[in-house]
Design a protein around this motif. Sequence first.
Motif, mmCIF file in Angstrom:
data_model
loop_
_atom_site.group_PDB
_atom_site.id
_atom_site.type_symbol
_atom_site.label_atom_id
_atom_site.label_comp_id
_atom_site.label_asym_id
_atom_site.label_seq_id
_atom_site.Cartn_x
_atom_site.Cartn_y
_atom_site.Cartn_z
ATOM 1 N N GLN A 12 0.883 -1.336 -0.060
ATOM 2 C CA GLN A 12 0.195 -0.063 -0.083
ATOM 3 C C GLN A 12 0.717 1.489 0.181
ATOM 4 O O GLN A 12 0.575 2.014 -0.443
ATOM 5 N N GLN A 13 1.940 1.136 0.374
ATOM 6 C CA GLN A 13 3.065 2.715 1.189
ATOM 7 C C GLN A 13 2.977 2.610 -0.226
ATOM 8 O O GLN A 13 3.202 4.160 -0.678
ATOM 9 N N GLU A 14 3.347 1.090 -1.020
ATOM 10 C CA GLU A 14 4.895 1.633 -2.407
ATOM 11 C C GLU A 14 3.992 1.843 -3.579
ATOM 12 O O GLU A 14 4.119 3.625 -4.200
ATOM 13 N N GLU A 15 2.018 1.552 -3.345
ATOM 14 C CA GLU A 15 1.403 2.183 -4.384
ATOM 15 C C GLU A 15 0.691 3.688 -4.025
ATOM 16 O O GLU A 15 1.190 4.649 -5.199
ATOM 17 N N LYS A 16 1.196 4.611 -3.435
ATOM 18 C CA LYS A 16 1.045 5.606 -2.742
ATOM 19 C C LYS A 16 1.856 6.519 -3.168
ATOM 20 O O LYS A 16 2.265 7.500 -3.239
ATOM 21 N N MET A 17 3.059 6.266 -2.868
ATOM 22 C CA MET A 17 4.583 6.528 -3.349
ATOM 23 C C MET A 17 4.579 7.090 -4.881
ATOM 24 O O MET A 17 4.872 8.012 -4.970
ATOM 25 N N LEU A 18 3.908 5.356 -5.440
ATOM 26 C CA LEU A 18 3.842 5.675 -7.151
ATOM 27 C C LEU A 18 3.291 6.940 -7.525
ATOM 28 O O LEU A 18 3.234 7.552 -8.325
ATOM 29 N N GLN A 19 1.699 7.262 -6.614
ATOM 30 C CA GLN A 19 0.669 7.872 -6.818
ATOM 31 C C GLN A 19 1.200 9.189 -6.532
ATOM 32 O O GLN A 19 1.255 10.631 -7.391
ATOM 33 N N LEU A 20 1.814 9.860 -5.548
ATOM 34 C CA LEU A 20 2.093 10.801 -5.586
ATOM 35 C C LEU A 20 3.594 11.382 -6.420
ATOM 36 O O LEU A 20 3.325 12.598 -6.455
ATOM 37 N N ILE A 21 4.250 10.229 -6.649
ATOM 38 C CA ILE A 21 5.240 10.857 -8.152
ATOM 39 C C ILE A 21 4.526 11.089 -9.091
ATOM 40 O O ILE A 21 5.177 12.142 -9.916
#
Length: 98
Positions: A12-21
């Motif tokens: 989930q954290q990785e997905e959130k990071m990708l969304q932020l990028i």
Amino acid sequence: QNEKELQDVVKQQEEKMLQLIDKSGEVTRLKGEISQLKRSLQRAETEAKVLWEEMRGKEPKVDTAYVQERVLLRQEVDKLRLLLLEKEDENLLLSDKY
């Protein structure tokens, strides 16, 4: 069980990071568009200002080459002013970052 939950949280954290990028890239693109629009507006305002100055109080016959040269010179001054402002903004961002 705990390991699976931890993997889910990491995913989930990785997905959130990708969304932020992705959002960061979009913001950067939009800032670039805004910058281009500001330059275009500045150019148009400069041309209008120079033409207004030249036409005010002039006879109907105006030296168009002179007016065009004044427009170009004013545009160069405005470009330099804009570059200075952009560099100042970059310096502020860098100093805030560090």
